[in-house]
Design a protein around this motif. Sequence first.
Motif, PDB file in Angstrom:
ATOM      1  N   VAL A 139       0.886  -1.502  -0.061  1.00 23.90           N
ATOM      2  CA  VAL A 139       0.007  -0.006   0.180  1.00 23.90           C
ATOM      3  C   VAL A 139       0.667   0.580   0.376  1.00 23.90           C
ATOM      4  O   VAL A 139       1.689   1.778   0.542  1.00 23.90           O
ATOM      5  N   PRO A 140       0.418   1.992  -0.871  1.00 21.41           N
ATOM      6  CA  PRO A 140       1.596   2.898  -0.639  1.00 21.41           C
ATOM      7  C   PRO A 140       1.487   4.234   0.434  1.00 21.41           C
ATOM      8  O   PRO A 140       0.510   4.605   1.006  1.00 21.41           O
ATOM      9  N   ARG A 141       2.697   5.013   0.466  1.00 21.38           N
ATOM     10  CA  ARG A 141       2.860   5.547   2.019  1.00 21.38           C
ATOM     11  C   ARG A 141       3.652   6.418   1.773  1.00 21.38           C
ATOM     12  O   ARG A 141       4.630   6.347   1.456  1.00 21.38           O
ATOM     13  N   ARG A 142       3.445   7.600   2.687  1.00 20.36           N
ATOM     14  CA  ARG A 142       4.802   8.585   2.250  1.00 20.36           C
ATOM     15  C   ARG A 142       5.594   7.632   3.428  1.00 20.36           C
ATOM     16  O   ARG A 142       5.921   6.696   3.885  1.00 20.36           O
ATOM     17  N   PHE A 143       7.050   8.530   2.942  1.00 21.30           N
ATOM     18  CA  PHE A 143       8.349   7.939   3.611  1.00 21.30           C
ATOM     19  C   PHE A 143       8.581   8.318   5.511  1.00 21.30           C
ATOM     20  O   PHE A 143       8.814   6.987   5.536  1.00 21.30           O
ATOM     21  N   LEU A 144       7.954   8.986   5.810  1.00 18.56           N
ATOM     22  CA  LEU A 144       8.186   9.300   7.210  1.00 18.56           C
ATOM     23  C   LEU A 144       6.531   8.208   7.746  1.00 18.56           C
ATOM     24  O   LEU A 144       7.047   8.025   9.253  1.00 18.56           O
ATOM     25  N   GLU A 145       5.803   7.586   7.364  1.00 16.90           N
ATOM     26  CA  GLU A 145       4.554   7.202   7.733  1.00 16.90           C
ATOM     27  C   GLU A 145       4.845   5.676   7.905  1.00 16.90           C
ATOM     28  O   GLU A 145       4.550   4.830   8.906  1.00 16.90           O
ATOM     29  N   ASP A 146       6.322   5.254   7.841  1.00 13.46           N
ATOM     30  CA  ASP A 146       7.483   3.538   8.628  1.00 13.46           C
ATOM     31  C   ASP A 146       7.232   4.156   9.716  1.00 13.46           C
ATOM     32  O   ASP A 146       8.144   4.448  10.032  1.00 13.46           O
ATOM     33  N   GLU A 147       6.917   2.735  10.392  1.00 16.32           N
ATOM     34  CA  GLU A 147       6.944   2.687  11.677  1.00 16.32           C
ATOM     35  C   GLU A 147       8.403   2.336  12.501  1.00 16.32           C
ATOM     36  O   GLU A 147       8.335   3.293  13.423  1.00 16.32           O
ATOM     37  N   ASP A 148       9.067   1.619  11.435  1.00 16.72           N
ATOM     38  CA  ASP A 148      10.146   1.348  11.855  1.00 16.72           C
ATOM     39  C   ASP A 148      11.096   1.641  10.897  1.00 16.72           C
ATOM     40  O   ASP A 148      12.206   0.948  10.161  1.00 16.72           O
ATOM     41  N   LEU A 149      11.494   2.931  10.624  1.00 20.53           N
ATOM     42  CA  LEU A 149      12.252   3.577   9.208  1.00 20.53           C
ATOM     43  C   LEU A 149      13.204   2.996   8.564  1.00 20.53           C
ATOM     44  O   LEU A 149      13.853   3.294   7.981  1.00 20.53           O
ATOM     45  N   ASP A 150      14.139   3.448  10.400  1.00 18.49           N
ATOM     46  CA  ASP A 150      15.927   3.094  10.263  1.00 18.49           C
ATOM     47  C   ASP A 150      16.055   1.158   9.612  1.00 18.49           C
ATOM     48  O   ASP A 150      16.755   1.066   9.121  1.00 18.49           O
ATOM     49  N   GLN A 151      15.303   0.969  10.101  1.00 23.32           N
ATOM     50  CA  GLN A 151      14.484  -1.042  10.364  1.00 23.32           C
ATOM     51  C   GLN A 151      15.211  -1.153   8.463  1.00 23.32           C
ATOM     52  O   GLN A 151      14.691  -1.508   8.040  1.00 23.32           O
ATOM     53  N   THR A 152      14.135  -0.071   7.925  1.00 23.24           N
ATOM     54  CA  THR A 152      12.951  -0.241   6.449  1.00 23.24           C
ATOM     55  C   THR A 152      14.170  -0.035   5.963  1.00 23.24           C
ATOM     56  O   THR A 152      14.939  -0.920   4.497  1.00 23.24           O
ATOM     57  N   ILE A 153      14.980   1.308   6.042  1.00 21.56           N
ATOM     58  CA  ILE A 153      15.946   1.750   4.867  1.00 21.56           C
ATOM     59  C   ILE A 153      17.508   0.858   5.041  1.00 21.56           C
ATOM     60  O   ILE A 153      17.919   0.612   3.998  1.00 21.56           O
ATOM     61  N   ARG A 154      17.466   0.220   5.927  1.00 24.68           N
ATOM     62  CA  ARG A 154      18.695  -1.019   6.261  1.00 24.68           C
ATOM     63  C   ARG A 154      18.088  -1.400   5.327  1.00 24.68           C
ATOM     64  O   ARG A 154      19.141  -2.668   4.411  1.00 24.68           O
ATOM     65  N   ARG A 155      16.865  -2.517   5.268  1.00 34.67           N
ATOM     66  CA  ARG A 155      16.263  -3.677   4.656  1.00 34.67           C
ATOM     67  C   ARG A 155      16.028  -3.567   2.791  1.00 34.67           C
ATOM     68  O   ARG A 155      16.833  -4.628   3.079  1.00 34.67           O
ATOM     69  N   VAL A 156      16.193  -2.639   3.096  1.00 37.73           N
ATOM     70  CA  VAL A 156      15.257  -1.892   1.255  1.00 37.73           C
ATOM     71  C   VAL A 156      17.105  -1.790   0.991  1.00 37.73           C
ATOM     72  O   VAL A 156      16.998  -2.720  -0.407  1.00 37.73           O
ATOM     73  N   ILE A 157      17.925  -1.210   1.439  1.00 40.26           N
ATOM     74  CA  ILE A 157      18.744  -0.732   0.733  1.00 40.26           C
ATOM     75  C   ILE A 157      19.877  -2.059   0.033  1.00 40.26           C
ATOM     76  O   ILE A 157      19.903  -2.211  -0.493  1.00 40.26           O
ATOM     77  N   ASN A 158      19.768  -2.818   1.542  1.00 43.62           N
ATOM     78  CA  ASN A 158      20.477  -4.332   1.836  1.00 43.62           C
ATOM     79  C   ASN A 158      20.689  -5.199   0.876  1.00 43.62           C
ATOM     80  O   ASN A 158      21.018  -5.622  -0.511  1.00 43.62           O
ATOM     81  N   CYS A 159      18.693  -5.473   0.506  1.00 42.13           N
ATOM     82  CA  CYS A 159      18.171  -6.599  -0.497  1.00 42.13           C
ATOM     83  C   CYS A 159      18.218  -6.021  -1.620  1.00 42.13           C
ATOM     84  O   CYS A 159      19.033  -6.895  -2.766  1.00 42.13           O
ATOM     85  N   ASN A 160      17.649  -4.962  -1.919  1.00 33.61           N
ATOM     86  CA  ASN A 160      17.853  -4.394  -3.335  1.00 33.61           C
ATOM     87  C   ASN A 160      19.143  -4.107  -4.317  1.00 33.61           C
ATOM     88  O   ASN A 160      19.150  -3.291  -5.609  1.00 33.61           O
ATOM     89  N   VAL A 161      19.757  -3.125  -3.466  1.00 35.80           N
ATOM     90  CA  VAL A 161      21.572  -2.711  -3.865  1.00 35.80           C
ATOM     91  C   VAL A 161      22.626  -3.203  -3.851  1.00 35.80           C
ATOM     92  O   VAL A 161      23.140  -3.798  -5.182  1.00 35.80           O
ATOM     93  N   LYS A 162      22.632  -3.071  -2.142  1.00 36.20           N
ATOM     94  CA  LYS A 162      23.980  -4.172  -2.264  1.00 36.20           C
ATOM     95  C   LYS A 162      23.825  -5.837  -2.518  1.00 36.20           C
ATOM     96  O   LYS A 162      25.029  -5.866  -2.726  1.00 36.20           O
ATOM     97  N   THR A 163      22.847  -6.263  -2.668  1.00 38.05           N
ATOM     98  CA  THR A 163      23.237  -7.734  -3.480  1.00 38.05           C
ATOM     99  C   THR A 163      23.070  -7.760  -4.075  1.00 38.05           C
ATOM    100  O   THR A 163      24.568  -8.775  -4.711  1.00 38.05           O
ATOM    101  N   MET A 164      22.549  -6.288  -5.741  1.00 44.54           N
ATOM    102  CA  MET A 164      22.955  -7.062  -6.720  1.00 44.54           C
ATOM    103  C   MET A 164      24.393  -6.294  -6.847  1.00 44.54           C
ATOM    104  O   MET A 164      25.020  -7.438  -7.699  1.00 44.54           O
ATOM    105  N   VAL A 165      24.768  -5.310  -6.511  1.00 47.28           N
ATOM    106  CA  VAL A 165      26.803  -5.002  -6.425  1.00 47.28           C
ATOM    107  C   VAL A 165      27.076  -5.946  -6.036  1.00 47.28           C
ATOM    108  O   VAL A 165      28.189  -6.530  -6.803  1.00 47.28           O
ATOM    109  N   LYS A 166      27.291  -7.060  -4.568  1.00 44.72           N
ATOM    110  CA  LYS A 166      28.104  -7.669  -3.942  1.00 44.72           C
ATOM    111  C   LYS A 166      27.693  -8.630  -5.593  1.00 44.72           C
ATOM    112  O   LYS A 166      29.217  -9.565  -5.865  1.00 44.72           O
ATOM    113  N   MET A 167      26.515  -9.226  -5.764  1.00 45.42           N
ATOM    114  CA  MET A 167      26.365 -10.570  -6.868  1.00 45.42           C
ATOM    115  C   MET A 167      27.255 -10.413  -7.659  1.00 45.42           C
ATOM    116  O   MET A 167      27.976 -11.086  -8.765  1.00 45.42           O
ATOM    117  N   CYS A 168      27.274  -9.137  -8.322  1.00 51.73           N
ATOM    118  CA  CYS A 168      28.332  -8.729  -9.631  1.00 51.73           C
ATOM    119  C   CYS A 168      29.962  -9.090  -9.841  1.00 51.73           C
ATOM    120  O   CYS A 168      29.917  -9.268 -10.352  1.00 51.73           O
TER     121      CYS A 168
END
Length: 318
Positions: A139-168
């Motif tokens: 469901v779409p929501r604004r950036f600051l509406e996430d209940e655990d924003l720090d955890q979400t940032i870490r998980r999204v960057i690890n999964c969507n960004v870091k994983t691709m770069v490291k696998m390459c």
Amino acid sequence: MKSFTEWFFTTLGAAVVIYYGAKLLLFTRMLYPKRWFPLPKSFFSSMGEWAVITGASEGIGRQYAFALAEQGMNVVIMSRTKMTLDKVAKEISETTRRLVKVIVVDFTKDDVFADIEEQLKYLDIGVLVNNVGMMPSVVPRRFLEDEDLDQTIRRVINCNVKTMVKMCKIILPGMENRRKGVIVNIASGIASIPFPMYSLYAASKIFVERFSQGLHAEYKDKGIIIQAVTPFGVSTRMVGYQQTNATMLAPQDFVTSSLQYIRAGDKTYGSLCHMFLGWLLHTIPLKILHTEFMLQGLKEYVERKQAEKSSSSVVKEA
């Protein structure tokens, strides 16, 4: 002076016609991928013995694993749920008679790549599909509406960004040494423009797109294809398994289509209908797309679809 003016505008007009004519020709090629971008039957297996697919327990990743196994490749499937991976591995093995290696890993966590590299180091890997990804919320929501924003940032960057770069980083050296290989990085159509309410997810996917295009330019002369695939709607868990239609594709249909465009450039939408959606999205002014009316309408639409799905599930269970 008059003759110069006439010459200038005539030349300018001819240049414009040639430019847009070339663009039209390039566009029409996308309508007939089998004719313009033909692949020999042994294309994928000629790249190497193994294909590696992240996020392969379901959805798009699962279908890439099946498709590449059907092309004669052994496959390494990676995800965080062992039970589901084992089931997929059994199905692929029984259906295609190819070898399947399972690696259980949670890509949202830190420091998981040393073990992956150790398990892959002796394999002749010809294809890598970086498919794994996560969306903070369906469901779409604004950036600051996430209940655990720090955890979400870490998980999204690890999964969507870091994983691709490291696998390459892990797999590309072997491809460079053999001077052949294919890397497919799954981005997203919504990253085509700044996309409010999905800001973090869309930003992570534009990284995938730009990184892939840059890497392709660096390594294309060494026989390696690196392509960003940017789908819109594919009926997976990420979008709540929405009902398939002309634009919401089944994973199998999308993967079958996307593989036909492997030689079509460093970025494709993966399917003809999603290419038209991308064109349409670019024709609408951002001032309209970013109005509060449009953002609220998007949120209500997704919430309604989720409610309809929940209601349908209750009826079926009853």
